[in-house]
Scaffold this motif. Structure first.
Motif, short mmCIF file in Angstrom:
data_model
loop_
_atom_site.label_atom_id
_atom_site.label_comp_id
_atom_site.label_asym_id
_atom_site.label_seq_id
_atom_site.Cartn_x
_atom_site.Cartn_y
_atom_site.Cartn_z
N TYR A 139 12.60 12.19 1.52
CA TYR A 139 11.90 11.43 2.55
C TYR A 139 10.50 11.11 2.10
O TYR A 139 9.77 11.97 1.63
CB TYR A 139 11.84 12.25 3.83
CG TYR A 139 10.99 11.62 4.90
CD1 TYR A 139 11.43 10.53 5.62
CD2 TYR A 139 9.72 12.12 5.19
CE1 TYR A 139 10.66 9.95 6.59
CE2 TYR A 139 8.93 11.55 6.15
CZ TYR A 139 9.41 10.46 6.85
OH TYR A 139 8.62 9.89 7.81
N THR A 140 10.12 9.87 2.22
CA THR A 140 8.73 9.46 2.02
C THR A 140 8.30 8.71 3.27
O THR A 140 9.05 7.89 3.80
CB THR A 140 8.57 8.54 0.79
OG1 THR A 140 9.43 7.42 0.94
CG2 THR A 140 8.88 9.27 -0.49
N PRO A 141 7.09 9.00 3.76
CA PRO A 141 6.62 8.30 4.96
C PRO A 141 6.55 6.79 4.74
O PRO A 141 6.28 6.32 3.64
CB PRO A 141 5.23 8.89 5.19
CG PRO A 141 5.24 10.19 4.47
CD PRO A 141 6.15 10.01 3.33
N ARG A 142 6.79 6.04 5.79
CA ARG A 142 6.91 4.60 5.68
C ARG A 142 5.62 3.91 5.24
O ARG A 142 5.62 3.05 4.39
CB ARG A 142 7.34 4.03 7.03
CG ARG A 142 7.52 2.53 7.01
CD ARG A 142 7.85 1.99 8.35
NE ARG A 142 9.16 2.51 8.80
CZ ARG A 142 9.72 2.19 9.95
NH1 ARG A 142 9.11 1.37 10.76
NH2 ARG A 142 10.87 2.69 10.27
N TYR A 143 4.48 4.31 5.82
CA TYR A 143 3.24 3.60 5.57
C TYR A 143 2.31 4.35 4.62
O TYR A 143 1.15 4.00 4.48
CB TYR A 143 2.51 3.33 6.88
CG TYR A 143 3.33 2.46 7.80
CD1 TYR A 143 3.52 1.13 7.51
CD2 TYR A 143 3.93 2.99 8.93
CE1 TYR A 143 4.28 0.33 8.35
CE2 TYR A 143 4.69 2.21 9.77
CZ TYR A 143 4.86 0.86 9.47
OH TYR A 143 5.61 0.08 10.29
N TYR A 144 2.78 5.39 3.96
CA TYR A 144 1.92 6.16 3.07
C TYR A 144 1.88 5.51 1.70
O TYR A 144 2.89 5.37 1.02
CB TYR A 144 2.43 7.60 2.95
CG TYR A 144 1.61 8.43 2.02
CD1 TYR A 144 0.33 8.83 2.37
CD2 TYR A 144 2.11 8.83 0.78
CE1 TYR A 144 -0.43 9.59 1.53
CE2 TYR A 144 1.35 9.59 -0.07
CZ TYR A 144 0.08 9.96 0.31
OH TYR A 144 -0.68 10.72 -0.53
N LYS A 145 0.67 5.10 1.31
CA LYS A 145 0.47 4.56 -0.03
C LYS A 145 -0.72 5.30 -0.62
O LYS A 145 -1.86 4.91 -0.47
CB LYS A 145 0.19 3.07 0.02
CG LYS A 145 1.35 2.26 0.51
CD LYS A 145 1.02 0.80 0.53
CE LYS A 145 2.21 0.01 0.96
NZ LYS A 145 2.23 -0.30 2.36
N GLY A 146 -0.45 6.38 -1.26
CA GLY A 146 -1.52 7.17 -1.83
C GLY A 146 -1.00 8.10 -2.88
O GLY A 146 0.17 8.08 -3.24
N GLU A 147 -1.90 8.94 -3.36
CA GLU A 147 -1.49 9.88 -4.39
C GLU A 147 -1.49 11.28 -3.80
O GLU A 147 -2.21 11.57 -2.85
CB GLU A 147 -2.43 9.79 -5.58
CG GLU A 147 -3.86 9.55 -5.20
CD GLU A 147 -4.71 9.20 -6.38
OE1 GLU A 147 -5.54 10.03 -6.72
OE2 GLU A 147 -4.53 8.11 -6.94
#
Length: 93
Positions: A14-22
């Motif tokens: 699972y990866t969060p939908r709006y997470y764009k980071g490191e």
């Protein structure tokens, strides 16, 4: 004959939908940890206290140090008033 074999747990990626980071989005980190010297690997309370005193002494912002001293002085004065300490010993007659 399902008793002899173990069932494997399902794994989800699972990866969060709006997470764009490191890094991990679930890592709990305080806002000012990058600026503090007392946060880190030192687990000894004496070392943390020494780091805090060094940070207070070598702080380039002298107004913050002055503000801390004024707040401490006011709190001590209020404490002395609450316990009924005779403040007349500090003033000449």
């Amino acid at each position: 004959m399902g008793l002899l074999t173990r069932r494997k747990n399902k794994k989800f990626s699972y990866t969060p939908r709006y997470y764009k980071g490191e890094g991990s989005p679930y890592e709990i980190k305080h806002k000012f940890d990058d600026f503090r010297t007392t946060v880190g690997d030192n687990k000894n309370i004496k070392q943390k206290f020494n780091n805090a005193i060094d940070e207070l002494k070598h702080n380039p912002d002298q107004a913050a140090n002055r503000r801390i001293l004024i707040i401490v002085a006011v709190l001590v004065f209020l404490f002395l008033l609450i316990i009924g300490f005779d403040l007349s010993i500090f003033f000449p007659k």
